[in-house]
Structures are given as structure tokens and as C-alpha cells.
Design a protein around this motif. Structure first.
Motif, PDB file in Angstrom:
ATOM      1  N   LEU A 202       0.887  -1.256  -0.167  1.00 46.29           N
ATOM      2  CA  LEU A 202      -0.125   0.015   0.164  1.00 46.29           C
ATOM      3  C   LEU A 202       0.781   1.392  -0.089  1.00 46.29           C
ATOM      4  O   LEU A 202       0.532   2.351  -0.383  1.00 46.29           O
ATOM      5  CB  LEU A 202      -1.162  -0.089   1.001  1.00 46.29           C
ATOM      6  CG  LEU A 202      -2.033  -1.210   1.312  1.00 46.29           C
ATOM      7  CD1 LEU A 202      -2.939  -1.150   2.658  1.00 46.29           C
ATOM      8  CD2 LEU A 202      -2.894  -1.036   0.025  1.00 46.29           C
ATOM      9  N   SER A 203       1.982   1.088   0.495  1.00 44.43           N
ATOM     10  CA  SER A 203       2.941   2.289   0.569  1.00 44.43           C
ATOM     11  C   SER A 203       3.962   2.312  -0.515  1.00 44.43           C
ATOM     12  O   SER A 203       4.749   3.239  -0.480  1.00 44.43           O
ATOM     13  CB  SER A 203       3.745   2.498   1.718  1.00 44.43           C
ATOM     14  OG  SER A 203       4.476   1.338   2.289  1.00 44.43           O
ATOM     15  N   ALA A 204       4.128   1.424  -1.445  1.00 45.66           N
ATOM     16  CA  ALA A 204       4.925   1.432  -2.508  1.00 45.66           C
ATOM     17  C   ALA A 204       4.677   2.662  -3.701  1.00 45.66           C
ATOM     18  O   ALA A 204       3.610   2.914  -3.754  1.00 45.66           O
ATOM     19  CB  ALA A 204       4.881   0.082  -3.286  1.00 45.66           C
ATOM     20  N   PRO A 205       5.579   2.965  -4.145  1.00 45.81           N
ATOM     21  CA  PRO A 205       5.614   3.999  -4.951  1.00 45.81           C
ATOM     22  C   PRO A 205       4.618   3.645  -6.050  1.00 45.81           C
ATOM     23  O   PRO A 205       4.702   2.681  -6.656  1.00 45.81           O
ATOM     24  CB  PRO A 205       7.091   4.421  -5.516  1.00 45.81           C
ATOM     25  CG  PRO A 205       7.860   3.697  -4.830  1.00 45.81           C
ATOM     26  CD  PRO A 205       7.052   2.707  -4.053  1.00 45.81           C
ATOM     27  N   GLY A 206       3.542   4.379  -6.711  1.00 49.28           N
ATOM     28  CA  GLY A 206       2.770   4.352  -7.536  1.00 49.28           C
ATOM     29  C   GLY A 206       1.526   3.743  -7.415  1.00 49.28           C
ATOM     30  O   GLY A 206       0.684   3.647  -8.117  1.00 49.28           O
ATOM     31  N   VAL A 207       1.365   3.301  -6.022  1.00 49.83           N
ATOM     32  CA  VAL A 207      -0.080   2.727  -5.632  1.00 49.83           C
ATOM     33  C   VAL A 207      -0.833   3.824  -5.050  1.00 49.83           C
ATOM     34  O   VAL A 207      -0.289   4.475  -4.111  1.00 49.83           O
ATOM     35  CB  VAL A 207       0.549   1.872  -4.635  1.00 49.83           C
ATOM     36  CG1 VAL A 207      -0.800   1.019  -4.011  1.00 49.83           C
ATOM     37  CG2 VAL A 207       1.346   0.518  -5.049  1.00 49.83           C
ATOM     38  N   LEU A 208      -1.906   3.798  -5.566  1.00 48.96           N
ATOM     39  CA  LEU A 208      -3.078   4.888  -5.089  1.00 48.96           C
ATOM     40  C   LEU A 208      -3.574   4.087  -3.561  1.00 48.96           C
ATOM     41  O   LEU A 208      -3.730   2.929  -3.499  1.00 48.96           O
ATOM     42  CB  LEU A 208      -3.974   4.978  -6.060  1.00 48.96           C
ATOM     43  CG  LEU A 208      -3.611   5.466  -7.573  1.00 48.96           C
ATOM     44  CD1 LEU A 208      -4.806   5.471  -8.397  1.00 48.96           C
ATOM     45  CD2 LEU A 208      -2.972   6.888  -7.313  1.00 48.96           C
ATOM     46  N   GLY A 209      -3.982   5.098  -2.918  1.00 48.73           N
ATOM     47  CA  GLY A 209      -4.736   4.746  -1.617  1.00 48.73           C
ATOM     48  C   GLY A 209      -6.281   4.324  -1.856  1.00 48.73           C
ATOM     49  O   GLY A 209      -6.620   4.568  -3.059  1.00 48.73           O
ATOM     50  N   ALA A 210      -6.597   4.039  -0.793  1.00 49.80           N
ATOM     51  CA  ALA A 210      -8.301   4.078  -0.921  1.00 49.80           C
ATOM     52  C   ALA A 210      -8.816   5.266  -1.321  1.00 49.80           C
ATOM     53  O   ALA A 210      -8.496   6.350  -1.059  1.00 49.80           O
ATOM     54  CB  ALA A 210      -8.855   3.797   0.379  1.00 49.80           C
TER      55      ALA A 210
END
Length: 84
Positions: free
Chosen positions: A5-13
């Protein structure tokens, strides 16, 4: 899982931008009929301001928060509680 969830390029909820009748009932301490009437009033305000109104049973949490002077943090916590 948290690392993903905190990786670069991953959108949050996705942020929920509306309140439902259940949220309004909880926040105002009112009954269902009053909650739906309030939602209709908020959607009318949105239309008058040139904004899009939500579908039946939903209204902008921003207009709701402003109209009733309820802090956005409180509105967000109720939304999270009712959806969680």
C-alpha cells in the motif's frame, strides 16, 4: 500487505465524498424521514451553486459539514464507522 500500500505508484483508498441517510441520522440524531429531507435540501443547495447533486439518498459531505457546522473530521469518522 502494508508495504504494498505504501509502494511508489500505488493509489490509496478512494475518498468518500458523500453522506448517506444513515450518516445524517447518526450525526444529527434525527429519524430517517428528516435525514432524507436534509439530503434533498443539501442536493438543492448543490444545484443552486452549480454543482452536481448526488443520486437519491446521498449528499455532499462538504456542503453538509458547512451547513451544520460539523467539523469534517467528525463527518469522516462517522462515514468510516458506518462503512467499516
Amino acid at each position: 500487505m502494508n508495504a504494498v500500500l505504501s509502494a511508489p505508484g500505488v493509489l490509496g483508498a478512494a475518498t468518500i465524498t458523500y453522506v448517506t441517510a444513515k450518516d445524517v441520522m447518526w450525526l444529527l440524531g434525527c429519524k430517517e424521514n428528516k435525514a432524507y429531507k436534509t439530503i434533498r435540501e443539501i442536493n438543492q443547495i448543490a444545484k443552486e451553486e452549480g454543482q452536481l447533486a448526488y443520486s437519491q439518498g446521498k449528499a455532499s459531505k462538504y456542503i453538509f459539514s458547512d451547513k451544520f457546522r460539523i467539523p469534517m473530521e467528525v463527518v469522516d469518522s462517522v462515514i468510516a464507522q458506518n462503512r467499516g
